[in-house]
Design an enzyme around this catalytic site. Structure first.
Site, PDB file in Angstrom:
ATOM      1  N   SER A  11    -111.785  62.060-110.713  1.00  0.00           N
ATOM      2  CA  SER A  11    -110.974  61.359-111.712  1.00  0.00           C
ATOM      3  C   SER A  11    -110.650  59.930-111.264  1.00  0.00           C
ATOM      4  CB  SER A  11    -109.679  62.124-111.925  1.00  0.00           C
ATOM      5  OG  SER A  11    -109.004  62.275-110.693  1.00  0.00           O
ATOM      6  N   CYS A  73    -113.553  66.806-107.115  1.00  0.00           N
ATOM      7  CA  CYS A  73    -112.269  66.790-107.804  1.00  0.00           C
ATOM      8  C   CYS A  73    -111.794  68.237-107.904  1.00  0.00           C
ATOM      9  CB  CYS A  73    -112.444  66.187-109.201  1.00  0.00           C
ATOM     10  SG  CYS A  73    -110.929  66.209-110.183  1.00  0.00           S
ATOM     11  N   CYS A 186    -106.692  69.092-103.476  1.00  0.00           N
ATOM     12  CA  CYS A 186    -107.018  67.926-104.307  1.00  0.00           C
ATOM     13  C   CYS A 186    -107.612  66.887-103.370  1.00  0.00           C
ATOM     14  CB  CYS A 186    -105.732  67.411-104.948  1.00  0.00           C
ATOM     15  SG  CYS A 186    -105.867  65.759-105.661  1.00  0.00           S
ATOM     16  N   HIS A 188    -107.566  63.782-103.331  1.00  0.00           N
ATOM     17  CA  HIS A 188    -106.738  62.621-102.979  1.00  0.00           C
ATOM     18  C   HIS A 188    -105.880  62.896-101.735  1.00  0.00           C
ATOM     19  CE1 HIS A 188    -107.673  61.160-107.009  1.00  0.00           C
ATOM     20  NE2 HIS A 188    -107.045  60.023-106.748  1.00  0.00           N
TER      21      HIS A 188
HETATM   22  N1  DGL Z   1    -108.857  64.180-106.897  1.00  0.00           N
HETATM   23  C1  DGL Z   1    -108.448  64.967-108.044  1.00  0.00           C
HETATM   24  C2  DGL Z   1    -108.357  66.416-107.611  1.00  0.00           C
HETATM   25  O1  DGL Z   1    -108.990  66.737-106.622  1.00  0.00           O
HETATM   26  C3  DGL Z   1    -107.226  64.387-108.647  1.00  0.00           C
HETATM   27  C4  DGL Z   1    -106.898  64.987-109.964  1.00  0.00           C
HETATM   28  C5  DGL Z   1    -106.120  64.122-110.894  1.00  0.00           C
HETATM   29  O2  DGL Z   1    -106.661  63.140-111.344  1.00  0.00           O
HETATM   30  O3  DGL Z   1    -104.989  64.495-111.205  1.00  0.00           O
HETATM   31  O4  DGL Z   1    -107.737  67.257-108.213  1.00  0.00           O
END
Ligand code: DGL
Length: 271
Positions: A11, A73, A186, A188
């Site tokens: 994302s 993601c 996640c 991030h």
């Molecule tokens: N890096 C995405 C994940 O692993 C972030 C999701 C998001 O955009 O909320 O879930």
């Protein structure tokens, strides 16, 4: 041997934590990365919207002649992986299974924590996958919806009062549950390793979804004899759906290397 690129999408910038590991583990591979920076975060949206976005992300990447796609993601992996796999005739890997496999191998007391976006926690995908590996493991989950926007805005360093406060608020209730392993579900969240580790303490092992999914990609390519020629130097190309200046400013932190190529902006709504 197969020198075609691996496609990777997320994302936003979080999937770059998987790209960093892919480049470290397989320096001969070409990578094409798409970050949907105009629509991040996905994790607070409905399953239908996430699937619609993920289909467009996949269609964009499939414009290239790829050998495989890594869905870097957690949110897309937990909500849309099966559908995307059924709709596409190239290998598509997500982050859930490899991450859970590692957590199952690491936990000693069979109490595993999960932090992820709201959509990922709601899906129950991590719990289901862990239970399929070992039904005796207890999984304790917490959604951390502010982590992604904070990381995308560069607020991830230890000592940053905003991220430290939010982390203590989200993770406080996980301390005292007796977990010995915590899945960062996640992509991030690896940027928050130090902040999260600081709150949870040294006895809790943190599992990095970006790293585990990169290992899985390597295993899958090796098993199908599709690794690139080891004599070549792999290249990475980056695409984003919003201002490239913002992507370029933060990408180096996620990749832990200079972004040596410029980023291209695309209109993802047209895919
Ligand atoms: N890096 C995405 C994940 O692993 C972030 C999701 C998001 O955009 O909320 O879930």
């Amino acid at each position: 041997m197969d020198n075609r690129p691996i496609g990777v999408f997320d994302s936003g910038l979080g999937g770059l934590t998987a790209v960093r590991e892919l480049r470290r583990m397989m320096p001969s591979e070409d990578i094409i990365y798409f970050g949907d920076t105009s629509r991040v975060p996905y994790g607070s949206r409905s399953r239908e919207t996430i699937l619609k976005y993920a289909r467009q992300d996949t269609r964009f990447l499939r414009g290239f002649d790829l050998k495989a796609i890594l869905i870097a993601c957690g949110t897309v992996s937990t909500t849309s992986l099966d559908t995307l796999k059924a709709e596409n005739d190239i290998p598509m890997l997500g982050v859930v299974e490899p991450t859970c496999r590692r957590a199952v191998a690491m936990t000693k007391n069979k109490r595993v924590g999960l932090i992820a976006t709201a959509a990922s926690v709601r899906s129950g995908a991590y719990e289901r996958t862990i239970r399929a590996f070992d039904p005796t493991i207890e999984v304790i989950s917490r959604a951390c919806p502010l982590f992604v926007p904070l990381v995308e805005n560069g607020r991830f360093r230890p000592g940053d009062v905003v991220i430290e406060t939010v982390a203590r608020e989200y993770l406080g209730s996980l301390r005292g549950t007796g977990i010995d392993t915590l899945i960062l579900g996640c992509t991030h969240y690896p940027l928050l390793m130090e902040v999260i580790g600081g709150v949870m303490g040294p006895d809790v092992t943190l599992i990095n979804a970006g790293e585990e999914s990169a290992w899985e990609m390597k295993r899958a390519l090796r098993a199908s004899d599709a690794l690139a020629d080891p004599g070549r130097a792999g290249e990475a190309a980056f695409y984003a759906s919003d201002r490239v200046e913002d992507f370029e400013k933060l990408a180096g932190m996620f990749l832990q290397e200079d972004l040596r190529r410029s980023v291209n902006q695309i209109d993802i709504e047209t895919y």
